[in-house]
Scaffold this motif. Structure first.
Motif, mmCIF file in Angstrom:
data_model
loop_
_atom_site.group_PDB
_atom_site.id
_atom_site.type_symbol
_atom_site.label_atom_id
_atom_site.label_comp_id
_atom_site.label_asym_id
_atom_site.label_seq_id
_atom_site.Cartn_x
_atom_site.Cartn_y
_atom_site.Cartn_z
ATOM 1 N N LEU A 1 -9.216 -24.370 23.634
ATOM 2 C CA LEU A 1 -8.030 -23.760 23.041
ATOM 3 C C LEU A 1 -8.039 -24.102 21.565
ATOM 4 N N GLU A 2 -7.794 -23.113 20.733
ATOM 5 C CA GLU A 2 -7.808 -23.321 19.282
ATOM 6 C C GLU A 2 -6.529 -22.746 18.689
ATOM 7 N N PRO A 3 -5.656 -23.607 18.159
ATOM 8 C CA PRO A 3 -4.444 -23.085 17.539
ATOM 9 C C PRO A 3 -4.794 -22.221 16.327
ATOM 10 N N ILE A 4 -4.101 -21.117 16.178
ATOM 11 C CA ILE A 4 -4.306 -20.254 15.017
ATOM 12 C C ILE A 4 -3.399 -20.775 13.910
ATOM 13 N N ILE B 1 0.001 -23.568 27.198
ATOM 14 C CA ILE B 1 -1.100 -23.196 28.099
ATOM 15 C C ILE B 1 -1.599 -24.429 28.848
ATOM 16 N N LEU B 2 -1.757 -25.549 28.133
ATOM 17 C CA LEU B 2 -2.191 -26.791 28.784
ATOM 18 C C LEU B 2 -1.199 -27.225 29.858
ATOM 19 N N LEU B 3 0.071 -27.099 29.569
ATOM 20 C CA LEU B 3 1.094 -27.479 30.542
ATOM 21 C C LEU B 3 0.959 -26.644 31.813
ATOM 22 N N SER C 1 -7.640 -24.853 41.236
ATOM 23 C CA SER C 1 -8.714 -24.473 40.320
ATOM 24 C C SER C 1 -8.760 -22.973 40.034
ATOM 25 N N THR C 2 -8.166 -22.167 40.912
ATOM 26 C CA THR C 2 -8.202 -20.723 40.690
ATOM 27 C C THR C 2 -6.857 -20.173 40.228
ATOM 28 N N ARG C 3 -5.965 -21.046 39.787
ATOM 29 C CA ARG C 3 -4.662 -20.608 39.319
ATOM 30 C C ARG C 3 -4.834 -19.735 38.077
ATOM 31 N N MET C 4 -4.091 -18.641 38.034
ATOM 32 C CA MET C 4 -4.119 -17.749 36.884
ATOM 33 C C MET C 4 -3.116 -18.246 35.851
ATOM 34 N N ILE C 5 -3.555 -18.311 34.604
ATOM 35 C CA ILE C 5 -2.727 -18.787 33.503
ATOM 36 C C ILE C 5 -2.341 -17.600 32.641
#
Length: 118
Positions: free
Chosen positions: A24-27, A58-60, A4-8
């Motif tokens: 997350l919102e694709p541009i 990012i989701l991966l 839960s505290t993993r940095m992305i």
């Protein structure tokens, strides 16, 4: 480190805790380009963070395995965007585009195993 505290890694030297990312919102408009790919909404931050990575990537990294199959698609889209941008400027780097295209083709023809991006 706890899951839960993993940095992305978001790109551009920016990181966010996985458990604090809530959208997350694709541009997809004129703001996309120069590496800008995704708006990342993080708890406690009033404005979204501009990430150079796609929402699927990012989701991966956040552990959403359903996004894993789309890495190849993301790379193909990036290649197409590079070609379009270079064609508009009249300066197409065929060696770079060819190298990237070969790498994508290799990923589609290798049997099984994890896909390596770099």
């Amino acid at each position: 480190m706890a899951e839960s505290t993993r940095m992305i890694f978001l790109g551009f030297g920016k990181y966010a805790r996985a458990d604090k990312i809530y959208a997350l919102e694709p541009i997809s408009d004129a703001r996309r380009g120069s590496g800008s790919r995704t708006l990342v909404w993080v708890e406690g931050v009033s404005e979204p963070i501009v990430a150079s990575r796609t929402e699927r990537t990012i989701l991966l990294e956040m552990g959403q395995d359903a996004a894993a199959g789309s890495q190849l698609v993301d790379q193909a889209i990036d290649l197409a965007e590079r070609l379009a941008q270079q064609a508009e400027t009249g300066r197409v780097d065929l060696a770079d585009l060819g190298r990237r295209a070969r790498k994508l083709l290799e990923l589609t023809t290798k049997p099984g195993g994890p896909q390596q991006l770099f």
